[in-house]
Design an enzyme around this catalytic site. Structure first.
Site, PDB file in Angstrom:
ATOM      1  N   CYS A 333       0.787  -1.235   0.000  1.00 45.87           N
ATOM      2  CA  CYS A 333       0.000   0.000   0.000  1.00 45.87           C
ATOM      3  C   CYS A 333       0.820   1.286   0.000  1.00 45.87           C
ATOM      4  CB  CYS A 333      -1.060  -0.005   1.097  1.00 45.87           C
ATOM      5  SG  CYS A 333      -0.639  -0.861   2.606  1.00 45.87           S
ATOM      6  N   ARG A 362       7.247 -10.949   5.101  1.00 46.99           N
ATOM      7  CA  ARG A 362       6.744 -10.782   6.472  1.00 46.99           C
ATOM      8  C   ARG A 362       7.396 -11.814   7.363  1.00 46.99           C
ATOM      9  NH1 ARG A 362       0.213 -10.078   5.425  1.00 46.99           N
ATOM     10  NH2 ARG A 362       0.427  -8.277   4.021  1.00 46.99           N
ATOM     11  N   GLN A 380       1.478 -10.768  -3.537  1.00 50.93           N
ATOM     12  CA  GLN A 380       0.048 -10.488  -3.421  1.00 50.93           C
ATOM     13  C   GLN A 380      -0.462  -9.958  -4.757  1.00 50.93           C
ATOM     14  OE1 GLN A 380       0.371  -7.703   0.008  1.00 50.93           O
ATOM     15  NE2 GLN A 380      -1.109  -9.077   0.956  1.00 50.93           N
ATOM     16  N   ASP A 382      -2.334  -7.619  -5.604  1.00 44.87           N
ATOM     17  CA  ASP A 382      -2.862  -6.488  -4.847  1.00 44.87           C
ATOM     18  C   ASP A 382      -3.545  -5.463  -5.743  1.00 44.87           C
ATOM     19  OD1 ASP A 382      -3.310  -5.168  -2.516  1.00 44.87           O
ATOM     20  OD2 ASP A 382      -1.206  -5.106  -1.910  1.00 44.87           O
ATOM     21  N   HIS A 384      -5.045  -1.179  -5.199  1.00 45.66           N
ATOM     22  CA  HIS A 384      -5.483  -0.049  -4.376  1.00 45.66           C
ATOM     23  C   HIS A 384      -6.379   0.796  -5.238  1.00 45.66           C
ATOM     24  CE1 HIS A 384      -1.937  -1.665  -2.402  1.00 45.66           C
ATOM     25  NE2 HIS A 384      -2.649  -1.434  -1.313  1.00 45.66           N
ATOM     26  N   LYS A 463     -12.241  -5.369   7.175  1.00 43.92           N
ATOM     27  CA  LYS A 463     -12.106  -6.090   5.907  1.00 43.92           C
ATOM     28  C   LYS A 463     -13.135  -7.196   5.756  1.00 43.92           C
ATOM     29  CE  LYS A 463      -8.492  -8.966   7.918  1.00 43.92           C
ATOM     30  NZ  LYS A 463      -7.335  -9.797   7.656  1.00 43.92           N
ATOM     31  N   HIS A 509      -8.218  -1.542  -0.349  1.00 42.19           N
ATOM     32  CA  HIS A 509      -7.125  -2.493  -0.607  1.00 42.19           C
ATOM     33  C   HIS A 509      -7.806  -3.809  -0.903  1.00 42.19           C
ATOM     34  CE1 HIS A 509      -4.161  -0.205   2.143  1.00 42.19           C
ATOM     35  NE2 HIS A 509      -5.316   0.396   2.316  1.00 42.19           N
TER      36      HIS A 509
END
Length: 634
Positions: A333, A362, A380, A382, A384, A463, A509
């Site tokens: 992000c 992570r 990911q 991902d 946004h 979420k 997200h």
RNA sequence: GCCGAUGUAGCUCAGUGGUAGAGCAGCUGAUUCGUAAUCAGCAGGUCAGGGGUUCAAGUCCCCUCAUCGGCUCCA
């Protein structure tokens, strides 16, 4: 005499103070034998519970799914009884029935050893043989506290303290064994005939790592031996689908001691992943997304600004460049925010959908690592999405539709959860409430079944999670949609509205696959390694019967590759049965057997992974069939 | 991270203090074969790593690493 209403609506007269069991006896001896519990006015109760005039009564038998819960709960008590006998001084935690079985947590001086399980099973069988009756008793809060405190059962004392003040406190006895329990339970231990203890594990009291660790024993129980056998067989079968096993056997990926939690993709695993990514890119272009890519290492200052420094530091990896602190990104992000902030934006661009296949790192607990399903570095899929507050519901709805579209392609089913504000979350509670309500509204309007998962949201917003079950029933979060009012604030993001003024956008997200690694793990288990044609690393293998067909095989391979079909040619000097066996074990969708006949006639003998020998076919026809199948993702 | 278990050849596993084994895979050779395993030979090991006990350690003890199961299902 009193009247009770049976399941079919019929009224039945029974003597006053009759129990459910006595009612069953009145109806038939067989029912009395098969009854496990009674459902009185919708609530599951013991067979010993005394019926009252006007009660709606249903006799629950072994065929009722809830009967298994009662059986397993009683089996947990039976196990605790056996453990207390064999290991005096054991203190009790909790012992519920769970999906597929039961467990009981014990505080013992020495952890259990695997050899203890058969001993405990033996003792359970002995106790079952004694046919000890179980009786329910109500007890006052003071008495129960005094009683369990006197026995040193401090975990039970804590449980009682935490019960709501108006709750009726009950305990059950079975012989000398007493346990705090709401029930319901079976009539007597002799009804617990078919059970097996499965495993031992440490488990923190109430799942809290700051509390003492107890010893948990897992087991399962059934009414029929054949059900237990079938269950154990299912567990064995499920192990064959394990992505860690198939990943090795199909040569898709590996894990190495040199990089715990960091997967290595092999050529075949890479093909699978690239197919998923190709499909993803195509669908995202269609859905109005623009792909970006942001760096893996970014300056510490950015992470302080984004809140990750305060809220996510334990999970991050750090490095230094020219004496300055940098962090390896655990999320994409902040990078996306920087791309957004790089230029001015108008409401006319909204929803502005950036997407990114972003590699994040992570630091997961070493004990939590699990094949490809939980790793320390993953990509990911991902996105946004920058929107106005008015666009929230519509855009979240679009994302949900996209999630559904993706999962339908793989015929995977999922469970939806709404995760709300965690402890130590960033930002204003009022803003959180708005965000949580917005997500809830979307789910309600779309009539989607979901489970509430309080306190499990991201630190910047609530979420909607989509969970998939693996082969042995463990649930993994894959897709997720998160609503964020915090990052736009932290990064001072703006857009120019219709009024010509600056406004604050809202950010969604979201990931669809979740992480490529985890999704691949779920896919492997879902298909048991037998991927549909479009995903199969090797789509067809050509199997010449003798060297005389070799040249023809090479021609065929060239034509197939030309047609975009991933093909191998097995020219090894082996018998055809052997080559087929290997291709079959590699779960290759199509095998093309070619011998003298096929060479002569210019045909191919097609064998499918599922259907075996399909007879001969014109190669052109075969190519067309495969192309169509790939096209349709069948 | 914590509790427990496990770690022997690429894979699956045997080896309970006295000279490291099997099957499959690999390599070499023979066999040219019609829908799930052809035959023979060869090679393959710092027994996870480190330390200790012992005349002697894959085996016993300690430490480290990795893997597996669990740590969500609330009497």
């Amino acid at each position: 005499m009193i009247n009770v209403v049976l399941k079919d609506g019929a009224m039945r007269q029974v003597p006053a103070n009759s129990t459910g069991y006595e009612l069953a006896e009145l109806i038939s001896r067989r029912l009395a034998k098969e009854a496990v519990a009674t459902r009185i006015n919708g609530e599951l109760m013991d067979l010993r519970t005394i019926l009252k005039d006007g009660d709606a009564v249903e006799l629950v038998t072994a065929s009722d799914p809830e009967a298994l819960e009662v059986l397993r709960h009683s089996a947990a008590h039976l196990m605790a009884h056996a453990v207390v006998r064999l290991f005096p001084g054991t203190r009790l935690g909790i012992g519920p029935s769970i999906k597929d079985g039961f467990y009981y947590d014990f505080a013992v001086a020495e952890p259990f050893k695997p050899e203890d399980l058969p001993r405990i099973e033996e003792e359970m069988k002995r106790l079952a043989g004694e046919k000890i009756p179980l009786h329910r008793h109500e007890i006052s809060r003071e008495e129960s506290l005094a009683f369990f405190a006197s026995k040193g059962e401090d975990f039970k004392v804590e449980l009682i303290r935490d019960l709501p003040p108006d709750e009726t406190i009950t305990y059950y006895d079975q012989g000398e064994f007493l346990d705090l329990c709401a029930g319901p339970h079976l009539l007597e231990t002799g009804q617990i005939k078919v059970f097996k203890l499965l495993s031992i594990a440490g488990a923190y009291w109430r799942g809290d790592e700051k509390r003492p660790m107890l010893q948990r024993i897992y087991g399962t129980a059934f009414f029929k031996q054949s059900d237990l056998d079938a269950h154990l067989h299912r567990i064995e079968e499920a192990k064959k689908r394990d992505h860690r096993k198939l990943g090795r056997e199909l040569d898709l990926f590996s894990m190495q001691d040199e990089a715990p939690g960091f997967p290595f993709y092999h050529p075949k695993g890479m093909i699978l992943r690239n197919q998923l990514e190709e499909f993803w890119r195509k669908e995202h272009r269609k859905a109005g997304y623009q792909e970006i890519r942001t760096p893996i290492i970014l300056n510490r200052v950015l992470w302080e600004r984004s809140g990750h420094w305060d809220h996510y530091r334990e999970n991050m990896y750090f490095t230094k460049i020219d004496e300055l602190d940098y962090a390896v990104k655990p999320m994409n992000c902040p990078g996306s925010m920087l791309v957004y902030r790089n230029t001015m934006h108008s409401y006319k661009e909204f929803p502005l959908r950036y997407c990114e296949l972003g590699l994040v790192h992570r630091h997961e607990l070493s004990g939590a690592l699990h094949g490809m399903a939980r790793v320390r570095a993953f990509t990911q899929d991902d996105s946004h999405i920058f929107i106005t507050p008015e666009q929230i519901e519509d855009e979240v709805g679009r994302v949900i539709a996209l999630v559904d579209k993706f999962y339908k392609v793989f015929k995977m089913s999922y469970r939806v959860e709404l995760s709300t504000r965690p402890e130590g979350a960033m930002g204003d509670i009022a803003v959180w409430n708005v965000a949580e309500e917005a997500l809830e509204n979307v789910l309600k309007h779309r009539e989607i079944d979901y489970r509430l998962n309080p306190g499990d949201g991201a630190f910047y917003g609530p979420k909607i999670d989509f969970h998939i079950e693996d082969s042995i029933g463990r649930s993994w979060q894959c897709a997720t949609i998160q609503l964020d009012f915090q990052m736009p604030e932290k990064f001072d993001l703006t857009y120019i509205g219709e009024d010509g003024q600056r406004h604050r956008p809202v950010v969604i997200h979201r990931v669809l696959y979740g992480a490529m690694e985890r999704f691949i793990a779920m896919l492997i288990e879902h298909y048991a390694g037998a991927f549909p044609l479009w995903l199969a690393p090797v789509q067809a293998v050509i199997l010449p019967i003798t060297d005389r067909a070799r040249e023809y095989g090479q021609e065929l391979q060239a034509q197939l590759e030309e047609a975009g079909i991933r093909t191998e040619l097995d020219t090894r000097n082996e018998k055809i049965g052997f080559k087929i066996r290997e291709a079959q074990m590699q779960k290759i969708p199509y095998m093309l057997v070619i011998g003298d006949k096929e060479v002569e006639q210019g045909l191919v003998a097609v064998r499918t992974r599922e259907g075996g020998d399909q007879g001969t076919m014109d190669p052109k026809e075969f190519f067309a069939r495969l192309k169509a199948q790939v096209e349709n993702k069948e």
